[in-house]
Design an enzyme around this catalytic site. Structure first.
Site, short mmCIF file in Angstrom:
data_model
loop_
_atom_site.label_atom_id
_atom_site.label_comp_id
_atom_site.label_asym_id
_atom_site.label_seq_id
_atom_site.Cartn_x
_atom_site.Cartn_y
_atom_site.Cartn_z
N PHE A 12 -78.13 -47.99 16.10
CA PHE A 12 -79.23 -48.57 16.86
C PHE A 12 -78.88 -49.38 18.19
CE2 PHE A 12 -81.97 -52.82 17.11
CZ PHE A 12 -82.61 -52.65 17.86
N ASP A 32 -68.92 -42.29 14.98
CA ASP A 32 -69.89 -42.91 13.92
C ASP A 32 -69.85 -41.83 12.84
OD1 ASP A 32 -72.86 -44.56 14.87
OD2 ASP A 32 -72.57 -43.68 12.82
N LEU A 34 -72.46 -41.69 10.98
CA LEU A 34 -73.90 -41.30 10.65
C LEU A 34 -74.47 -41.68 9.38
CD1 LEU A 34 -73.81 -37.43 11.99
CD2 LEU A 34 -74.62 -39.93 13.25
N ILE A 56 -64.55 -45.17 10.06
CA ILE A 56 -63.56 -46.01 10.64
C ILE A 56 -62.73 -46.73 9.46
CG2 ILE A 56 -64.57 -46.82 13.02
CD1 ILE A 56 -65.52 -49.43 11.53
N SER A 122 -72.03 -61.31 14.11
CA SER A 122 -73.36 -61.69 13.43
C SER A 122 -73.76 -63.36 13.26
CB SER A 122 -73.70 -60.95 12.13
OG SER A 122 -74.84 -61.26 11.52
N TYR A 146 -71.27 -59.05 3.61
CA TYR A 146 -71.48 -58.71 4.94
C TYR A 146 -71.03 -59.93 6.11
CZ TYR A 146 -74.01 -57.61 9.32
OH TYR A 146 -74.23 -57.58 10.84
N LYS A 150 -67.69 -60.03 8.55
CA LYS A 150 -67.98 -60.31 9.89
C LYS A 150 -67.16 -61.56 10.30
CE LYS A 150 -70.67 -57.09 11.28
NZ LYS A 150 -70.08 -56.11 12.43
N PHE A 212 -93.42 -62.31 3.60
CA PHE A 212 -92.77 -63.17 2.86
C PHE A 212 -92.64 -64.64 3.11
CE2 PHE A 212 -90.20 -59.09 2.39
CZ PHE A 212 -90.82 -58.69 1.36
N ARG A 219 -87.26 -67.48 14.06
CA ARG A 219 -85.78 -66.71 14.24
C ARG A 219 -85.89 -66.69 15.83
NH1 ARG A 219 -85.67 -67.22 9.64
NH2 ARG A 219 -85.09 -65.62 7.86
#
Ligand code: UD1
Length: 315
Positions: A12, A32, A34, A56, A122, A146, A150, A212, A219
């Site tokens: 994206f 990538d 994919l 990677i 992130s 995650y 990061k 939710f 945000r």
């Protein structure tokens, strides 16, 4: 002229960056696997673009890549980008999200004359610490595999600048939205989910959006074109080297206000069904972007403007 490597370039955010680099006349190599991205996001007919399907987390892929090409700049966006997937598969996530980063850093270090290595981190590194806005020196509390990978990657990336003189920068993306974001999982970015439901409604299907909580959560939603701008900026500005920057708008918006704005823009009456707060969610988040602004960042899209562009692309 030199090549630019974009890992995750079929994804994206990566594909938007690739498009802009090609517009600027650069030679771009995309790697990538994919898993999340798609070749359809890329203009494969562009002679300045080379697409390599590769992973990677496989060191020999990286070694071969650097044996074949030399790079002037590297934008490292390739990752298991789903927080939920990282909780399901911590080890696989780690191999891609941390080890993959170190493979790239090592290859970049050996090449010696890289002008810039930009790493996509992130806002997840801040976790649920309630202090707002999130500043680059705010407490770090990564809560998921995650976020942990990061943050560890960030430290490697930044310290490669100090240890080996590799000119690196890390960017902490807040809630990025825009054209091409995949709405297929319940954990996809909320704007892509709302867009998907609005489109279904537009096509006469029965659709609603599940909210939710009560919608008061906030945000910092940043349009993908502004994220591209941030990447280019830190890849050109020498003052960015060795630093970590938040990438957001610096403004917070409640989810309810975002939904109302989007409904108004689309003119579609989307039914909202409220459910309990999603487990693990944070209540509020927004970025202090003064550090990035001090080197020239100017977000161009308010949420309303970004949503307009996004929606016009759907119809
Ligand atoms: C991000 C991650 C999420 C992770 C969370 C940890 C992404 C896309 N999401 O979520 O996986 O668990 O950090 O803090 O990277 N929402 C709805 N209905 C939906 C989808 C979302 O009401 O169908 C709400 C969420 O509950 C949340 C808000 O929308 O309050 C934004 O959700 P999301 O886009 O997933 O972003 P984060 O909450 O920041």
């Amino acid at each position: 002229m030199g090549n630019i490597l974009v890992t995750g370039g079929a994804g994206f955010i990566g594909s938007h960056l690739v498009k802009e680099l090609l517009n600027l006349g650069e030679n771009v190599i995309v790697v990538d696997n994919l898993s999340m991205g798609s070749k359809e996001n890329l203009d494969l007919n562009n002679k300045n673009l080379t697409f390599i399907e590769g992973d990677i987390s496989n060191q020999s892929t990286i070694t071969e890549l650097f044996n074949t090409y030399t790079f002037k700049k590297i934008f490292h966006l390739g990752a298991v980008a789903s927080v939920a997937a990282s909780v399901e598969h911590p080890l696989e996530t780690h191999l891609t999200n941390l080890e993959g980063t170190i493979y790239l850093l090592e290859a970049a270090r050996k090449q010696k004359d890289i002008e810039r290595f930009v790493f996509a981190s992130s806002a997840a590194v801040y976790g649920d610490d309630p202090a707002l806005p999130k500043r680059e020196n705010s407490p770090i509390k990564p809560l998921t595999p995650y976020a942990i990978d990061k943050y560890a990657s960030e430290r490697y990336v930044i310290n490669y600048s100090k240890l080996y003189g590799l000119p690196t920068v890390a960017l902490r993306f807040f809630n990025v939205y825009g054209i091409g974001q995949n709405p297929s999982s319940p954990y996809s970015g909320v704007v892509s989910i709302i867009t998907d439901r609005l489109k279904k409604k537009l096509n006469g299907e029965d659709a609603s959006f599940i909210l939710f909580g009560d919608g008061s959560q906030t945000r910092d939603f940043v349009f993908v074109k502004d994220v591209v701008q941030a990447n280019l900026l830190v890849s050109n500005n020498k003052d960015a080297i060795g630093n970590v920057y938040n990438v957001g708008t610096g403004e917070k918006i409640s989810l309810m206000d975002l939904i109302s704005t989007y409904i108004k823009i689309s003119g579609i009456d989307l039914p909202i069904k409220k459910e309990a707060v999603r487990s693990g969610d944070i209540k509020d988040s927004y970025a202090d972007v003064s550090a990035l602004k001090s080197i020239g960042f100017m977000p161009e899209f308010t949420v309303e403007e970004g949503l307009k562009v996004y929606w016009e692309h759907q119809i």
